[in-house]
Scaffold this active site. Structure first.
Site, mmCIF file in Angstrom:
data_model
loop_
_atom_site.group_PDB
_atom_site.id
_atom_site.type_symbol
_atom_site.label_atom_id
_atom_site.label_comp_id
_atom_site.label_asym_id
_atom_site.label_seq_id
_atom_site.Cartn_x
_atom_site.Cartn_y
_atom_site.Cartn_z
ATOM 1 N N CYS A 89 0.834 -1.202 0.000
ATOM 2 C CA CYS A 89 0.000 0.000 0.000
ATOM 3 C C CYS A 89 0.873 1.257 0.000
ATOM 4 C CB CYS A 89 -0.909 0.012 1.229
ATOM 5 S SG CYS A 89 -2.167 -1.283 1.235
ATOM 6 N N CYS A 171 -4.004 0.382 -2.829
ATOM 7 C CA CYS A 171 -4.553 0.614 -1.496
ATOM 8 C C CYS A 171 -3.770 1.737 -0.829
ATOM 9 C CB CYS A 171 -4.502 -0.656 -0.648
ATOM 10 S SG CYS A 171 -2.876 -1.431 -0.533
#
Length: 274
Positions: A89, A171
């Site tokens: 992420c 993400c």
């Protein structure tokens, strides 16, 4: 009918603007792809357990078992199944019309991951391929079809699936760098505009950081307050994304000046920093 296929052709031109459409399959394709795969799993991502021979085999089967203009996205499913990749992420970096600059930026900062930094992106970057018209006869090293004449071009289909996977894995905070010196810096027919943007999940992505970079000598056509960037911002708002936009990113400016130190704007910037 050709007009129906123009969006795909435009996306390919953006991806491979330095490659000729009438070239055949890249010579030594197998050796290049396998070599890059072994390099990736040995040096870039040591400890990963990919079977490079299997990935090549599934790729080859997807291409040569079908006519050159009939390799669909789903035909690469077995190849992508053999090369899954989880991405961290807060690192994904998207781009459109800023290809070389983005990869320099990614290499210098070492904080981002572009599509070309993934296993599949690394393996197939800048390559061309197609099968022969008679199926099961191997790759055509003489001539591949022009992109504008293919509904399911074998190169486009692979990159479309790779882009879908890349966007779906996003993400945390993501970044997109666009070219403010070109009309339609954000283009709905580009790979970012038509595939990756639609693949982003607002429940997984916390923030979309838009960075607009213009040529040092100009012109400034699109920015955070005018042009096509406003269309991108509106789409993000409609889909519920939080976003920021800057066209004065200091790191990007420094990188531009490193690459073009004689530009007047860079000399002024340097003097102001003293």
């Amino acid at each position: 009918m050709i007009a129906d296929h123009l969006p795909a052709a435009l996306m390919l031109l953006l991806l491979f603007d330095d490659l000729s459409a009438d070239m055949g399959t890249t010579p030594n394709l197998k050796q290049i792809v396998l070599g890059r795969c072994f390099s990736y799993v040995t040096l870039i991502s040591p400890g990963s357990r990919y079977n490079c021979e299997e990935i090549w085999r599934e790729f080859r089967n997807a291409v040569i078992q079908r006519a050159p203009c009939n390799v669909r996205v789903k035909d690469y499913s077995r190849m992508f199944h053999a090369s899954p990749q989880a991405l961290p992420c807060d690192t994904l970096l998207f781009w459109s019309k800023t290809r070389e600059f983005v990869h320099s930026y990614s290499a210098i900062t070492r904080r981002f991951c572009t599509l070309e930094d993934t296993l599949v992106g690394y393996m197939f970057n800048d390559l061309i391929w197609c099968g022969q018209k008679e199926k099961h006869r191997g790759f055509d090293f003489i001539s591949c079809p022009e992109w504008s004449t293919c509904a399911n071009h074998p190169v486009y289909s692979l990159w479309k699936q790779a882009s879908q996977n890349f966007a779906a894995s996003a993400c945390g905070n993501i970044t997109v760098i666009l070219n403010g010196s070109m009309e339609n810096a954000f283009n709905r027919t580009s790979m970012f505009g038509s595939v990756e943007l639609d693949g982003l999940n607002p429940r997984m992505v916390n923030h979309v950081n838009i960075k607009v970079v213009a040529n040092l000598e100009g012109p400034i056509i699109d920015s955070c307050t005018k042009g096509s960037i406003l269309n991108l911002i509106q789409i993000l708002k409609t889909r519920g994304f939080r976003w920021t936009c800057t066209d004065t990113d200091m790191t990007l400016l420094i990188l531009q000046c490193i690459q073009n130190p004689r530009q007047l704007s860079c000399q002024i910037f340097h003097n102001n920093m003293l």
